[in-house]
Design a protein around this motif. Structure first.
Motif, short mmCIF file in Angstrom:
data_model
loop_
_atom_site.label_atom_id
_atom_site.label_comp_id
_atom_site.label_asym_id
_atom_site.label_seq_id
_atom_site.Cartn_x
_atom_site.Cartn_y
_atom_site.Cartn_z
N GLY A 1 5.22 5.17 -2.83
CA GLY A 1 6.49 4.48 -2.66
C GLY A 1 6.25 3.28 -1.76
N VAL A 2 7.28 2.88 -1.03
CA VAL A 2 7.14 1.76 -0.09
C VAL A 2 6.57 2.30 1.22
CG1 VAL A 2 8.35 -0.09 1.13
CG2 VAL A 2 9.11 0.60 -1.17
N LEU B 1 5.06 6.52 4.47
CA LEU B 1 6.08 6.35 3.44
C LEU B 1 7.47 6.19 4.05
CD1 LEU B 1 6.93 6.52 0.38
CD2 LEU B 1 7.22 8.98 0.78
N ILE B 2 8.22 5.23 3.55
CA ILE B 2 9.62 5.03 3.94
C ILE B 2 10.48 5.70 2.86
CG2 ILE B 2 11.44 3.36 4.44
CD1 ILE B 2 9.17 1.33 5.04
N SER B 3 11.19 6.75 3.24
CA SER B 3 11.91 7.53 2.23
C SER B 3 13.22 6.87 1.80
CB SER B 3 12.18 8.94 2.75
OG SER B 3 12.97 8.89 3.92
N LYS B 4 13.80 6.04 2.67
CA LYS B 4 15.09 5.44 2.33
C LYS B 4 15.19 4.04 2.94
CE LYS B 4 18.70 8.13 2.50
NZ LYS B 4 19.87 8.93 2.98
N LEU B 5 15.71 3.10 2.15
CA LEU B 5 15.94 1.73 2.60
C LEU B 5 17.33 1.28 2.19
CD1 LEU B 5 12.59 -0.03 1.55
CD2 LEU B 5 13.39 0.22 3.90
N HIS C 1 14.86 3.85 -7.18
CA HIS C 1 13.78 4.64 -6.61
C HIS C 1 12.43 4.07 -7.02
CE1 HIS C 1 16.55 8.11 -5.75
NE2 HIS C 1 17.22 7.51 -6.72
N THR D 1 10.52 6.41 -2.41
CA THR D 1 11.43 5.56 -1.65
C THR D 1 12.71 5.32 -2.43
OG1 THR D 1 9.59 4.42 -0.56
CG2 THR D 1 11.72 3.31 -0.54
#
Length: 283
Positions: free
Chosen positions: A204-205, A215-219, A256, A278
Motif C-alpha cells: 500500500g502507501v 504502511l499507512i492504513s488510512k489517509l 483502496h 491503504t
C-alpha cells in the motif's frame, strides 16, 4: 467448527453493507502473470458477485505488451511512466490488451463459476478520450475525456462481471492507450461506485518506501494530497494516489491501494474488520 462460524459471522455485516454496491477493481498486469495469484483474485471476485456485490474489473498488461513489442523488434519506451505508442504499438495493444489478456481474465472468472464479459474502452463508446499533447512525442496516448457507463450498467444489471481493457477512442476515431488506474477511477466515479480498489504488488502507501512495516492504513484526502505534493512516495505510487483522490472527490466513498499478491486479498479487505493496504477517504 466455531472458528469457521466466527469467520462467516465477521463477514456478515460487510456483505450486508456492500450488497448491491458497485466495486471497481483494477488488476495490474504483473498480478495476472502469476497463475496462483490471479486464480485467488478471480475466486474472490466470483464470490463477491455471488453474495450480491457488483464487481467491475479494469486490467493492465504492461509486461505482456512489452514482450510482444520486443517480438516485433520494437524497444518499449516510456516518458514519465507513459508508454510511447505509435501505430504498430496500437495494433499490439488491440491484440494483447484488448484481446489475449482480456479474454484470459474472462476465462479465469468463468472457470471459477462466474459470468464475465470482456470489452475494451473503445466498445460501445465506453471511454471517450483525447490525445495528450506533449513536447515529447508520446504518439497515440490519451487521457479520459468522458465515460459513457450505460453498457457497464446493463452488464452488471444482468449479473455479468465486466472486464475492461483500458483503451479509448478520440473524436477522429483513433484508438488511444490510456492509464489503467485513471480509467478505473473515472469508471468508479461514473458508476457511483462504493469503492475503487487498486491491486498492486506492494503493501500500500508507505511512509518509508524502503520499509514495508511503515504502511499507512488510512489517509484523508488532505493527507493524500500532501503526500503527492511533497513527493513523499515513489513515482510509481503517485498516479495511483492521484486516481484515488480524483474518484473520492467525485463521490466514491472510499478508494483502496492493496497488495494483490496476498492470497484472497479482496476478501480480507472487504469482509474483515482489520482490512489490509491503504484506504483513502474524505476524512
Amino acid at each position: 467448527m466455531k472458528d469457521r462460524a466466527s469467520v462467516l459471522l465477521e463477514a456478515l455485516p460487510y456483505i450486508q453493507r456492500f450488497y448491491g454496491k458497485v466495486l471497481v477493481t483494477k488488476i495490474s498486469g504483473s498480478l495476472i502473470e502469476d497463475e496462483k495469484i490471479r486464480n485467488s483474485i478471480y475466486q474472490d471476485l466470483v464470490l463477491l458477485n455471488f453474495v450480491g456485490m457488483k464487481p467491475v474489473v479494469v486490467h493492465g498488461g504492461g509486461s505482456e505488451i512489452s514482450r510482444e513489442m520486443e517480438k516485433e523488434g520494437k524497444k518499449p519506451e516510456f516518458i514519465e511512466g507513459l508508454r510511447v505508442t505509435d501505430e504498430e504499438t496500437i495494433e499490439i495493444l488491440h491484440k494483447s490488451l484488448g484481446g489475449k489478456i482480456n479474454k484470459e481474465i474472462v476465462l479465469g472468472l468463468e472457470k471459477n463459476g462466474g459470468l464475465a464479459l470482456g470489452i475494451s474502452g473503445i466498445d460501445g463508446n465506453l471511454v471517450q478520450a483525447e490525445k495528450i499533447e506533449s513536447e515529447e512525442e508520446l504518439g497515440f496516448v490519451g487521457e479520459v475525456e468522458k465515460i459513457n457507463p450505460e453498457i457497464i450498467e446493463y452488464l452488471i444489471d444482468k449479473n455479468y462481471i465486466p472486464v475492461i481493457a483500458p483503451m479509448g477512442a478520440d473524436r477522429e476515431g483513433n484508438s488511444l492507450n490510456l492509464n489503467a488506474d485513471i480509467v478505473a477511477a473515472e469508471l468508479a466515479s461514473s458508476l457511483n461506485a462504493e469503492k475503487l480498489i487498486l491491486l498492486t504488488t506492494v503493501a500500500g502507501v508507505l511512509k518509508d518506501p524502503n520499509d514495508e512495516d511503515s504502511l499507512i492504513s488510512k489517509l484523508s484526502l488532505k493527507e493524500a494530497e500532501e503526500m503527492v505534493k511533497k513527493e513523499n512516495v515513489t513515482k510509481g505510487m503517485i498516479p495511483k494516489i492521484r486516481a484515488c483522490i480524483e474518484c473520492v472527490e467525485s463521490g466514491v466513498n472510499r478508494a483502496h491501494i492493496i497488495d494483490g499478491t496476498t492470497p484472497h486479498t479482496l476478501l480480507l479487505e472487504l469482509l474483515t474488520e482489520s482490512g489490509i493496504g491503504t484506504m483513502i477517504e474524505k476524512g
